[in-house]
Scaffold this active site. Structure first.
Site, PDB file in Angstrom:
ATOM      1  N   GLN A 186       0.821  -1.216   0.000  1.00 42.03           N
ATOM      2  CA  GLN A 186       0.000   0.000   0.000  1.00 42.03           C
ATOM      3  C   GLN A 186       0.859   1.271   0.000  1.00 42.03           C
ATOM      4  O   GLN A 186       0.422   2.308  -0.488  1.00 42.03           O
ATOM      5  CB  GLN A 186      -0.937   0.032   1.216  1.00 42.03           C
ATOM      6  CG  GLN A 186      -2.003  -1.040   1.230  1.00 42.03           C
ATOM      7  CD  GLN A 186      -1.572  -2.254   2.026  1.00 42.03           C
ATOM      8  OE1 GLN A 186      -0.386  -2.558   2.147  1.00 42.03           O
ATOM      9  NE2 GLN A 186      -2.533  -2.975   2.575  1.00 42.03           N
ATOM     10  N   ASP A 222      -5.902   0.880  13.021  1.00 38.10           N
ATOM     11  CA  ASP A 222      -7.129   0.120  12.761  1.00 38.10           C
ATOM     12  C   ASP A 222      -7.941  -0.089  14.022  1.00 38.10           C
ATOM     13  O   ASP A 222      -9.149  -0.300  13.964  1.00 38.10           O
ATOM     14  CB  ASP A 222      -6.793  -1.209  12.091  1.00 38.10           C
ATOM     15  CG  ASP A 222      -6.248  -0.963  10.695  1.00 38.10           C
ATOM     16  OD1 ASP A 222      -5.026  -0.717  10.580  1.00 38.10           O
ATOM     17  OD2 ASP A 222      -7.039  -0.943   9.739  1.00 38.10           O
TER      18      ASP A 222
END
Lengths: 345, 345
Positions: free
Chosen positions: A195, A236
């Site tokens: 990513q 997260d």
């Protein structure tokens, strides 16, 4: 466009296909909530705040799909969709948070079936709009931590693509650049899904921020040589004690930053903070497919059939976290006390 | 076959093409010293002891190529070849060590041109044969450090492929397995060149040692969960104070191992120990091509034209090293004192 949008007129959810970047900029259209669930599972969309918005929009599609004529039947259909969406990815708490918020508010509104339908669509849109405002606030709070001349390290993608717009950690970095500070960004490529190389490098190039792409292995080299002044990552899920779950590799970076006296900041909306978990070891960690490690762009890079470990996230104990940057301000240790304060504001 | 061999009859150097593994097992034949230099530069052969042997064999080819009829002319030709071979890669000291040993011994032998030719060929062969014996001794010393039931982490490839045969860190691990100890190996894939995924996973599969391939980012996750009891890596150069230069990412692993109380061992022949350098910061670190980071198997994985940092090695300060495993035994701190002792044995 935003990373994800609800097109109410056409009854679809549109999102940037993050599996195609940086090679192609493509928009995926989801026509029902199951397609949204698949998009989350396959990481067409990823990033904790972005999958929260996706889940909310998934519910909006579910509300429109449902043929229920009574409020109770509609709420049953929504609960089923929420279960399906919730099962897609276990670690980021924003997914569950968004589902609980939208279904909870709809239940509390106590409207008839069609009223509930309209309410859900409006609530999902509200959640997405708020995400953008929240990211703007985080960017302001966080940018104040970056000084003119700083080089910063970031891991994975915590940019506009990880949210509805603006971004968390990368939103902070780009805001500092927009304020005229001369900064440089070291971008971890972030194996296995890359990513950093694919998404963060693309976002920084678009924004014109000077950057250097590195293998994850090289971050320690630059830290030890004094080339990195601060680290910024997203999250997260944050536990009540300040432990931070984030993309695999965050923990290694935080420990090495600590050994080199480099401040390590995690940036997240308060919706990422899970006050129900006393510490990070209670956060469920998703194990993903072996093929993410054994293949790149479809090409094998390891002997066939080899056994693989592929945890998607790790937990960084709060001792390694300098501060948490939220939309309500920067939270410093002691985290148990100060998170409690900020979460009850 | 061995990783690299000199075929005296045909006047060639044969080596396993490490760029093709694990997909294909191919042998490359080098017909002159320049081809050997290219093979080192392009990493057809890599690993500190292996490129030491390659350099020695390169000199053997140079001796045969030279049309010199006098000892002095031949030594001049050998010096030129040595300069070319030395310039290929700067970090691993074994390259310079092998060149100095072979040319120095030939000079000291004081033979005529043809005698010197024969001497060089024999000395290069001796160096390669000794490397195998040295690796066997290291494997014995190191295997004693591994207990039944241990899971160990290794980074990059320090196996038979990184040496003439047997291997350094991986030789230790495979020897422990052969001794009947039940062990498990976590293999860092080792970006950017993926020597762990391509070479170490292949060697362990061949040897039947149970293993799990992981992204480099995941090593900290398994350390923190108590899944890794010991770390074993090779080395490209050790300074007189015990600082260890090795494949990029070694430093991050060592710092995180230290934070988790996990012993961290580096395994190398004494030819890798450079007593001329007081500390690791004096070790030259090779910066390699950006394309190693931006492309995998020829496929782009980042936006075009992005700036890249690609140091091939890093330095792990001796504070993070539990012990150095050499063919002369295991060296513990204080390293300045104990390396001095072992190097003057």
């Amino acid at each position: 466009m935003r990373t994800i949008e609800l097109d109410v007129k056409r009854g679809i959810v549109k999102m940037i296909d993050q599996r195609q970047l940086p090679h192609q900029f493509e928009i995926v259209e989801c026509r029902d909530w199951r397609a949204v669930a698949d998009a989350i599972k396959e990481m067409t969309i990823r990033g904790a705040p972005a999958i929260g918005a996706a889940a909310a929009f998934g519910l909006a599609l579910a509300a429109r799909e449902s043929r229920a004529t009574t409020r109770d039947d509609l709420l049953n259909d929504l609960d089923a969709a929420a279960r399906g969406l919730r099962a897609t990815r276990p670690t980021a708490v924003n997914l569950a948070w968004a589902l609980d918020r939208v279904v909870g508010a709809a239940r509390a509104a106590n409207l008839d079936a069609n009223g509930t339908r309209e309410f859900i669509v409006a609530e999902a849109q509200r959640l997405a709009d708020e995400d953008v405002e929240i990211n703007r606030a985080m960017a302001q709070h966080g940018a104040a931590l970056i000084e003119d001349g700083d080089s910063v390290l970031t891991h994975c993608n915590a940019g506009a693509l990880a949210t509805v717009d603006v971004g968390t950690a990368l939103g902070v970095i780009i805001e500092a650049h927009r304020q005229g500070k001369k900064i440089h960004v070291f971008v971890d490529e972030t194996r296995p899904r890359l990513q950093g190389a694919r998404l963060t490098a693309w976002e920084l190039t678009q924004a014109g921020v000077p950057m250097t792409l590195i293998a994850d292995n090289a971050a320690g080299f630059y830290m030890r040589r004094g080339k990195i002044q601060k680290c910024f990552v997203g999250s997260d899920r944050v536990a009540a004690n300040g432990d931070v779950a984030n993309k695999i590799g965050t923990y290694k970076n935080a420990v090495v930053a600590h050994a080199n006296g480099i401040p390590f900041y995690a940036v997240m909306p308060t919706s990422t903070i899970d006050m129900n978990l006393a510490n990070g070891d209670l956060i469920p960690i998703e194990e993903r497919d072996a093929r993410e490690v054994t293949h790149i762009e479809g090409m094998p890079i390891a002997p066939e059939g080899v056994r693989v470990g592929n945890p998607a996230f790790d937990v960084t104990p709060h001792q390694y976290i300098t501060a948490l940057v939220t939309e309500r301000g920067v939270v410093y240790p002691p985290f148990v006390e100060n998170l409690n304060k900020i979460m009850t504001l």
